[in-house]
Design an enzyme around this catalytic site. Structure first.
Site, PDB file in Angstrom:
ATOM      1  N   HIS A 183       1.015  -1.308   0.177  1.00 48.45           N
ATOM      2  CA  HIS A 183       0.030   0.551   0.177  1.00 48.45           C
ATOM      3  C   HIS A 183       0.596   1.135   0.217  1.00 48.45           C
ATOM      4  O   HIS A 183       0.908   2.815   0.649  1.00 48.45           O
ATOM      5  CB  HIS A 183      -1.210   0.132   1.383  1.00 48.45           C
ATOM      6  N   HIS A 209       1.071  -8.131  -1.412  1.00 53.39           N
ATOM      7  CA  HIS A 209       0.279  -9.021  -2.743  1.00 53.39           C
ATOM      8  C   HIS A 209       1.044  -7.999  -3.600  1.00 53.39           C
ATOM      9  O   HIS A 209       0.199  -7.095  -3.919  1.00 53.39           O
ATOM     10  CB  HIS A 209      -1.570  -7.953  -2.097  1.00 53.39           C
ATOM     11  N   ASN A 212      -0.526  -5.252  -6.597  1.00 50.21           N
ATOM     12  CA  ASN A 212      -1.849  -4.956  -6.092  1.00 50.21           C
ATOM     13  C   ASN A 212      -1.109  -3.749  -4.878  1.00 50.21           C
ATOM     14  O   ASN A 212      -0.325  -4.161  -3.807  1.00 50.21           O
ATOM     15  CB  ASN A 212      -2.043  -5.575  -5.134  1.00 50.21           C
ATOM     16  N   ASP A 241      -6.519 -15.219  -7.692  1.00 52.81           N
ATOM     17  CA  ASP A 241      -6.770 -16.084  -7.653  1.00 52.81           C
ATOM     18  C   ASP A 241      -7.290 -15.679  -8.833  1.00 52.81           C
ATOM     19  O   ASP A 241      -8.431 -15.961  -9.510  1.00 52.81           O
ATOM     20  CB  ASP A 241      -8.292 -15.256  -6.935  1.00 52.81           C
ATOM     21  N   HIS A 243      -7.518 -12.844 -10.572  1.00 48.63           N
ATOM     22  CA  HIS A 243      -7.641 -11.809 -10.916  1.00 48.63           C
ATOM     23  C   HIS A 243      -7.531 -10.507 -10.007  1.00 48.63           C
ATOM     24  O   HIS A 243      -7.085 -10.058 -10.858  1.00 48.63           O
ATOM     25  CB  HIS A 243      -9.219 -11.603 -10.541  1.00 48.63           C
ATOM     26  N   ASP A 266      -6.055 -13.664   1.338  1.00 45.25           N
ATOM     27  CA  ASP A 266      -6.238 -11.539   1.045  1.00 45.25           C
ATOM     28  C   ASP A 266      -7.572 -12.060   1.859  1.00 45.25           C
ATOM     29  O   ASP A 266      -8.880 -10.851   0.869  1.00 45.25           O
ATOM     30  CB  ASP A 266      -6.158 -10.689   0.427  1.00 45.25           C
ATOM     31  N   ALA A 300     -11.621  -5.733  -4.315  1.00 45.18           N
ATOM     32  CA  ALA A 300     -11.098  -5.469  -2.451  1.00 45.18           C
ATOM     33  C   ALA A 300     -11.035  -6.101  -2.030  1.00 45.18           C
ATOM     34  O   ALA A 300     -12.649  -7.522  -1.202  1.00 45.18           O
ATOM     35  CB  ALA A 300     -12.928  -4.837  -2.299  1.00 45.18           C
ATOM     36  N   GLY A 301     -10.360  -7.246  -1.445  1.00 47.29           N
ATOM     37  CA  GLY A 301      -9.998  -8.538  -1.297  1.00 47.29           C
ATOM     38  C   GLY A 301     -10.655  -9.181  -1.942  1.00 47.29           C
ATOM     39  O   GLY A 301     -10.226  -9.173  -3.208  1.00 47.29           O
TER      40      GLY A 301
END
Length: 378
Positions: A183, A209, A212, A241, A243, A266, A300-301
């Protein structure tokens, strides 16, 4: 000592798949090759270092919720878990850490091992919140000291460009907490400096992550992703995933990082529930076709479980030993958990038994069968 159990099958070792038999008590006693063994796979128990929720529960909800989400992920093969906070007002974060510490101390009946907490927030950039609520704060020395004193933080996500980040990196690293860059708006140079600072303080660097909530790789701006992938010391999480990260990007990172890449879920509270509205950190989200998004469309997760991540890896070119390292071995090494993460004599008897389609059939924890059913019936 007389072993209390045995398992026959295709044993997934770190470097190969061996038809054989495992005998065990609380730990693995022997591994014996067999000329013919059942066509089921025996893998080391999965380790999830970044998981917010599942089965309608969230880490921030309290002790009962932590137990609920932990039991849910055990059913999908996770035998060691780090319940993960989200960016909320500091008092709320400290309550969550105290709750995790309580659950660590007493354990989860019928649940996985709670190794500690992943503090993902509030030490994140206000400009790279992703799905984090808007309560970021700088890692001031008093806040860092309070987090360490809680006694349960094992991983902290931190944006290295924040005020006080340098002293926070040193304090966390010296306390044995894994500092994970995430982040963040930092560039390649800032990430490299932070990685060096973590190592200098005796820590092990990580990345939250990968790809991301951080700057992407560009030809003239390599960004923190390149710093993490090119470091010989840094580990990095990935939400695979398909995505959050494209399969080709997974293959690139896997080729670059090898055993320094580890899968996480996550996962948020809606994991395991039908599509529809849910919440993350007090924010409304929508789950549709296995994807979680904020009203504005941002991811979002996830609703990922580690057994699905493992199958995704195999479908995209990973061997079964490689996939097992991604969901277990690499995380154990990152956390310094030398008693688990692989099937070897002397390791804990934490197993995931999977059928030929890599669907969990049974979960063994501490040498005992905790779950015995097909995931299709859960």
């Amino acid at each position: 000592m007389t072993p209390t159990g045995q398992l026959d099958g295709q044993i997934v070792l770190p470097d190969r798949v061996l038809p054989g038999r495992i005998t065990f008590g609380s730990h693995i006693e022997t591994i014996t090759p067999l000329p013919d063994a059942p066509r089921r796979y025996i893998l080391p128990g999965f380790i999830d270092t970044h998981v917010h929720g599942g089965d309608g529960a969230d880490t921030m909800d309290g002790i009962e919720a932590i137990e609920t989400l932990a039991r849910f992920h055990l059913r999908h093969g996770t035998t060691t878990i780090l319940p993960t906070t989200i960016t909320r007002p500091w008092d709320d974060v400290m309550v969550a850490l105290r709750n995790i510490a309580t659950v660590m101390e007493r354990g989860v009946p019928g649940g996985p091992r709670i190794h500690g907490a992943h503090l993902e927030g509030p030490f994140v950039s206000p400009h790279k919140l992703g799905a984090q609520p808007p309560f970021p704060v700088a890692p001031r020395p008093d806040l860092v000291a309070a987090a360490i004193e809680a006694g349960c933080v094992r991983v902290v996500t931190l944006a290295p460009e924040l005020e006080h980040a340098d002293t926070a990196i040193t304090a966390f690293s010296k306390a044995g907490v894994r500092v994970s860059l995430g982040h963040t708006t930092t560039d390649y140079e800032g990430a490299t400096k932070a990685i060096c600072a973590i190592c200098t303080a005796g820590g092990i660097p990580g990345g939250t992550h990968l790809f991301n909530a951080m700057s992407p790789i560009e030809g003239r701006n390599p960004g923190p992703v390149t710093a993490l992938m090119c470091s010989d010391e840094a580990y990095a999480e990935m939400i695979f995933d398909t995505h959050h990260v494209h399969p080709a990007t997974f293959r690139l990172a896997s080729r670059m990082m090898g055993n320094r890449l580890l899968f996480v879920t996550d996962a948020m509270r809606g994991t395991g529930l039908p599509d529809g509205p849910s919440q993350l950190g007090g924010q409304d989200v929508m789950i549709r076709d296995g994807v979680v998004r904020l009203p504005g469309g941002s991811l979002a997760g996830s609703v990922l479980t580690l057994d699905v991540a493992l199958r995704n890896a195999v479908r995209n070119g990973a061997s079964l030993p490689q996939a097992a390292r991604l969901v277990s071995t690499n995380a154990a090494r990152y956390l310094g958990l030398h008693d688990r993460g692989a099937i070897a004599v002397g390791k804990l008897a934490d197993f995931v038994v999977m059928d030929e389609e890599l669907i969990p059939e049974s979960i063994h924890l501490r040498g005992q069968v905790e779950i015995f059913k097909s995931i299709h019936t859960i």
